[in-house]
Design a protein around this motif. Structure first.
Motif, mmCIF file in Angstrom:
data_model
loop_
_atom_site.group_PDB
_atom_site.id
_atom_site.type_symbol
_atom_site.label_atom_id
_atom_site.label_comp_id
_atom_site.label_asym_id
_atom_site.label_seq_id
_atom_site.Cartn_x
_atom_site.Cartn_y
_atom_site.Cartn_z
ATOM 1 N N ILE A 37 0.523 -0.943 -0.214
ATOM 2 C CA ILE A 37 0.193 0.259 0.657
ATOM 3 C C ILE A 37 0.912 1.156 0.002
ATOM 4 N N GLU A 38 1.805 1.082 1.100
ATOM 5 C CA GLU A 38 2.513 2.368 1.092
ATOM 6 C C GLU A 38 3.349 2.681 -0.622
ATOM 7 N N ASN A 39 3.925 1.771 -1.055
ATOM 8 C CA ASN A 39 4.302 1.949 -2.037
ATOM 9 C C ASN A 39 3.448 2.111 -3.404
ATOM 10 N N GLY A 40 2.597 1.648 -3.361
ATOM 11 C CA GLY A 40 1.366 2.299 -4.604
ATOM 12 C C GLY A 40 0.807 0.889 -5.191
ATOM 13 N N ARG A 41 1.214 0.118 -4.569
ATOM 14 C CA ARG A 41 1.218 -1.603 -5.595
ATOM 15 C C ARG A 41 -0.614 -1.401 -5.368
ATOM 16 N N PHE A 42 -0.473 -1.507 -3.810
ATOM 17 C CA PHE A 42 -2.362 -2.328 -3.940
ATOM 18 C C PHE A 42 -3.126 -1.021 -3.566
ATOM 19 N N GLN A 43 -4.282 -1.587 -3.833
ATOM 20 C CA GLN A 43 -5.371 -0.451 -3.361
ATOM 21 C C GLN A 43 -5.776 -1.529 -1.983
ATOM 22 N N PRO A 44 -5.894 -0.685 -1.253
ATOM 23 C CA PRO A 44 -6.951 -1.215 0.128
ATOM 24 C C PRO A 44 -7.815 -0.936 0.367
ATOM 25 N N SER A 45 -9.057 -2.252 0.929
ATOM 26 C CA SER A 45 -10.405 -1.799 0.572
ATOM 27 C C SER A 45 -11.056 -1.191 1.991
ATOM 28 N N LYS A 46 -12.107 -0.429 1.829
ATOM 29 C CA LYS A 46 -12.584 0.437 2.495
ATOM 30 C C LYS A 46 -12.204 -0.258 3.772
ATOM 31 N N ASP A 47 -12.251 -1.564 4.093
ATOM 32 C CA ASP A 47 -12.372 -2.463 5.683
ATOM 33 C C ASP A 47 -10.440 -1.773 5.937
ATOM 34 N N THR A 48 -9.819 -2.541 4.728
ATOM 35 C CA THR A 48 -8.941 -2.544 5.496
ATOM 36 C C THR A 48 -7.810 -0.546 6.025
ATOM 37 N N ILE A 49 -8.665 0.040 5.296
ATOM 38 C CA ILE A 49 -7.666 1.531 5.701
ATOM 39 C C ILE A 49 -8.784 1.625 7.153
ATOM 40 N N VAL A 50 -10.079 0.847 7.389
ATOM 41 C CA VAL A 50 -11.024 2.134 8.842
ATOM 42 C C VAL A 50 -9.697 0.498 9.399
ATOM 43 N N SER A 51 -9.458 -0.661 9.237
ATOM 44 C CA SER A 51 -8.639 -1.350 10.618
ATOM 45 C C SER A 51 -6.933 -0.596 10.692
ATOM 46 N N ILE A 52 -6.486 0.214 9.435
ATOM 47 C CA ILE A 52 -5.609 0.165 9.434
ATOM 48 C C ILE A 52 -5.518 1.725 10.975
ATOM 49 N N ALA A 53 -6.563 2.521 10.194
ATOM 50 C CA ALA A 53 -6.876 3.888 10.507
ATOM 51 C C ALA A 53 -6.902 3.654 12.399
#
Length: 74
Positions: A37-53
């Motif tokens: 994700i940090e290297n722009g190679r993967f588009q996270p799902s909304k659920d993944t973004i919420v978990s990371i946040a």
């Protein structure tokens, strides 16, 4: 090419002094996924973004969703 979300994610992770592995453990996401994700190679799902946040204790989840290309749901 890094997108605005990947840049923000890396910045937030470094501000919290978390390694990729530690953030992955806290968020329940593979550290290799976070690296992608940090290297722009993967588009996270909304659920993944919420978990990371949540793992980063970052309150403005909507900002992260918008940066990742999801439309605001306000």
């Amino acid at each position: 090419m890094n997108n605005p979300f990947s840049v923000k994610l890396k910045q937030l992770r470094q501000e919290k002094d978390l390694s990729l592995r530690k953030l992955g453990e806290k968020a329940g996401v593979s550290y290799s996924i976070i690296n992608s994700i940090e290297n722009g190679r993967f588009q996270p799902s909304k659920d993944t973004i919420v978990s990371i946040a949540n793992a980063l204790r970052y309150d403005d989840i909507n900002e992260l969703l918008v940066l990742a290309g999801y439309t605001s749901e306000k």
